[in-house]
Design a protein around this motif. Structure first.
Motif, short mmCIF file in Angstrom:
data_model
loop_
_atom_site.label_atom_id
_atom_site.label_comp_id
_atom_site.label_asym_id
_atom_site.label_seq_id
_atom_site.Cartn_x
_atom_site.Cartn_y
_atom_site.Cartn_z
N ILE A 1 -49.34 28.27 -3.53
CA ILE A 1 -50.57 28.18 -4.32
C ILE A 1 -50.50 29.16 -5.49
N PRO A 2 -50.90 28.73 -6.70
CA PRO A 2 -50.76 29.61 -7.88
C PRO A 2 -51.66 30.83 -7.84
N GLY A 3 -51.26 31.83 -8.60
CA GLY A 3 -51.98 33.10 -8.63
C GLY A 3 -53.38 32.99 -9.19
N SER A 4 -53.69 31.96 -9.95
CA SER A 4 -55.05 31.78 -10.46
C SER A 4 -56.02 31.50 -9.32
N VAL A 5 -55.52 30.97 -8.20
CA VAL A 5 -56.36 30.67 -7.03
C VAL A 5 -56.26 31.79 -6.00
N THR A 6 -55.05 32.28 -5.76
CA THR A 6 -54.82 33.34 -4.78
C THR A 6 -54.05 34.48 -5.46
N PRO A 7 -54.75 35.43 -6.07
CA PRO A 7 -54.08 36.54 -6.77
C PRO A 7 -53.45 37.53 -5.79
N LEU A 8 -52.28 37.16 -5.29
CA LEU A 8 -51.64 37.94 -4.24
C LEU A 8 -51.33 39.37 -4.66
N GLY A 9 -51.03 39.58 -5.94
CA GLY A 9 -50.74 40.93 -6.40
C GLY A 9 -51.90 41.87 -6.15
N ASP A 10 -53.13 41.36 -6.34
CA ASP A 10 -54.32 42.17 -6.08
C ASP A 10 -54.60 42.25 -4.58
N TRP A 11 -54.46 41.14 -3.89
CA TRP A 11 -54.81 41.11 -2.47
C TRP A 11 -53.86 41.95 -1.62
N LEU A 12 -52.62 42.08 -2.07
CA LEU A 12 -51.62 42.84 -1.31
C LEU A 12 -51.18 44.10 -2.05
N ALA A 13 -52.05 44.64 -2.87
CA ALA A 13 -51.68 45.77 -3.73
C ALA A 13 -51.13 46.95 -2.95
N GLU A 14 -51.66 47.22 -1.75
CA GLU A 14 -51.23 48.40 -1.00
C GLU A 14 -49.78 48.32 -0.54
N VAL A 15 -49.25 47.09 -0.40
CA VAL A 15 -47.88 46.93 0.09
C VAL A 15 -47.01 46.14 -0.88
N ALA A 16 -47.48 45.99 -2.12
CA ALA A 16 -46.79 45.13 -3.08
C ALA A 16 -45.33 45.51 -3.28
N ASP A 17 -45.01 46.80 -3.17
CA ASP A 17 -43.63 47.25 -3.39
C ASP A 17 -42.70 46.88 -2.23
N ARG A 18 -43.27 46.33 -1.15
CA ARG A 18 -42.46 45.95 0.02
C ARG A 18 -42.53 44.44 0.31
N PRO B 1 -46.62 33.53 -12.82
CA PRO B 1 -47.64 34.57 -12.64
C PRO B 1 -47.31 35.57 -11.54
N TYR B 2 -46.54 35.15 -10.53
CA TYR B 2 -46.23 36.05 -9.42
C TYR B 2 -45.02 36.95 -9.71
N ARG B 3 -44.23 36.61 -10.70
CA ARG B 3 -42.95 37.28 -10.91
C ARG B 3 -43.10 38.79 -11.09
N ALA B 4 -44.18 39.21 -11.75
CA ALA B 4 -44.38 40.64 -12.01
C ALA B 4 -45.13 41.35 -10.89
N SER B 5 -45.56 40.60 -9.86
CA SER B 5 -46.40 41.19 -8.82
C SER B 5 -45.61 41.89 -7.72
N PHE B 6 -44.38 41.40 -7.47
CA PHE B 6 -43.60 41.90 -6.36
C PHE B 6 -42.15 42.11 -6.78
N PRO B 7 -41.42 42.98 -6.08
CA PRO B 7 -40.04 43.26 -6.49
C PRO B 7 -39.08 42.09 -6.31
N HIS B 8 -39.37 41.22 -5.34
CA HIS B 8 -38.47 40.09 -5.08
C HIS B 8 -39.31 38.81 -5.00
N VAL B 9 -39.13 37.93 -5.98
CA VAL B 9 -39.85 36.66 -6.02
C VAL B 9 -38.84 35.55 -6.28
N TYR B 10 -38.82 34.54 -5.40
CA TYR B 10 -37.88 33.43 -5.52
C TYR B 10 -38.64 32.13 -5.69
N ALA B 11 -38.18 31.28 -6.60
CA ALA B 11 -38.79 29.97 -6.84
C ALA B 11 -37.89 28.87 -6.29
#
Length: 404
Positions: free
Chosen positions: A10-27, A39-49
């Protein structure tokens, strides 16, 4: 340090995971589809499409690679297409959470109906035919029309209402015999019941009545639903049925559920259930009704950031509804913003314009959606029906030659 692996299309416009998981985003490692990758590419260190995400076995391969290479202790799923693939990955890599044997009765509609019937709940007649001959024999007993559906499908993809023997033999003969379920047709209104459950018990419930039905998209007719008032007698009956159904299936950790029910006169008949949040815009209506975003709460619970069973869901005292407008065959040339309708909470345009369409292919296929608010269920339904008419006035279509 342990890490979290999440599969989510689901796209980040609907589920902004970077905000929802901010406390553990680096993991966090995220596996997603092509459409949601940017939109998710900058939210987490490892993102695969992964292209063709829902049906691509490359997702399973990628999950195994990540689990071998990184210290994954948590695997988070959200949508229906990820339930079994994540359960299999948990089995292979001994990760806590929903395992395959527990998940399968929530996804395989044949096993599901066996379990629910054994729990004393009314279900349609059903069968898994090995060939067209067995399908015709079932129809001879159950009568026409017959519902044909995949055992592990979702969003009404591959569901067909068959009205004669010739078409039934053709449909069944053209499908994988290991993924065909036949059901007797149940007339009447259709409801969906949504909420949260934990270890076999219901924690919260909301009941809604569909406007039109989940096969309406086949005729380019909008699909919607409106929440019932809590003092509606049907609400209590549906809530009780939900408790019976959930108790008859494998218990799972804190999770949303989405149950569909037929009302055949005074009789409530089970259709199907899923251990995930309902689609369309059920997330938004529940958020407005309770003050809590159910997707955010569930994801944060799976990530260990909140204790879902301990979160109190409010009650706005109002009724909300959603409407999906499916595309026609033709070219969509314009969409205009609706003016003067303060009861519209969300107006969602789901496509670029202009665009050519060949119709809708599933119950949630839509180019336009509305979420509305009412003082009660009757008013919310009245406003949803007004949105059906409104959709025609704010959009322009050029009809394709083969539709003339």
């Amino acid at each position: 340090m342990s890490e979290l692996l999440m599969v989510h299309r689901i796209p980040g416009s609907v589920t902004p995971l970077g905000d929802w998981l901010a406390e553990v985003a680096d993991r966090v490692t995220l596996v997603t589809g092509d459409e949601a990758f940017g939109p998710y590419r900058a939210s987490f260190p490892h993102v695969y499409a992964v292209p063709g995400y829902s049906d691509n076995p490359a997702v399973d391969v990628l999950l195994d690679e990540v689990c071998r290479q990184r210290p994954i202790s948590t695997l988070v799923h959200v949508t229906e297409d990820d339930i079994l693939r994540c359960a299999r990955a948990r089995d292979r890599h001994d990760i806590p959470g929903l395992r395959y044997s527990e998940a399968l009765p929530w996804r395989d509609k044949y096993l599901m109906k066996q379990r629910v019937r054994a729990a004393g709940v009314a279900v349609p007649d059903f069968a898994v035919p090995r060939d067209a001959g067995e399908a015709l024999a079932f129809a001879g007993r159950a009568g026409y029309p017959v519902v044909v559906k995949p055992r592990t499908g979702f969003a009404s993809h591959g569901v067909e209402l068959v009205r004669d023997p010739e078409r039934l033999a053709e449909v069944v003969g053209g499908r994988d015999p290991d993924d065909v379920l036949l059901e007797s047709f149940v007339p009447g209104e259709v409801y969906h019941v949504d909420g949260f459950m934990h270890e076999g018990e219901i924690l919260y419930v909301s009941a809604s009545r569909y406007i039109n039905n989940c096969l309406s998209f086949q005729d380019s007719v909008p699909l919607g639903s409106v929440q019932l008032d809590c003092d509606d007698p049907e609400f209590a009956r549906l809530a009780e049925l939900a408790g019976q159904v959930v108790a008859g299936l494998p218990p799972v950790d804190f999770s949303p559920f989405h149950l569909e029910v037929f009302a055949d006169g005074e009789r409530l008949v089970f259709c199907e259930i899923a251990c995930r949040l309902g689609g369309a815009h059920i997330m938004e209506t529940l958020t407005y009704a309770t003050g809590v975003n159910p997707a955010q709460l569930w994801i944060r619970h799976q990530a260990g950031l909140e204790h879902g069973p301990g979160v109190r869901l409010g009650d706005s005292g109002r009724s909300y509804g959603w409407l999906l407008v499916p595309p026609r065959r033709g070219r969509l040339t314009a969409i205009r913003e609706p003016d003067g309708h303060p009861y519209i909470k969300d107006f969602i345009v789901k496509t670029a314009v202009p665009r050519d369409f060949d119709g809708a292919h599933g119950s949630t296929d839509s180019y336009l959606a509305f979420v509305v608010e009412g003082d009660n269920s009757a008013q919310a339904e009245q406003r949803l029906r007004a949105c059906i008419r409104l959709a025609d006035t704010i959009t322009d279509w050029e009809v394709s030659d083969d539709e003339l």
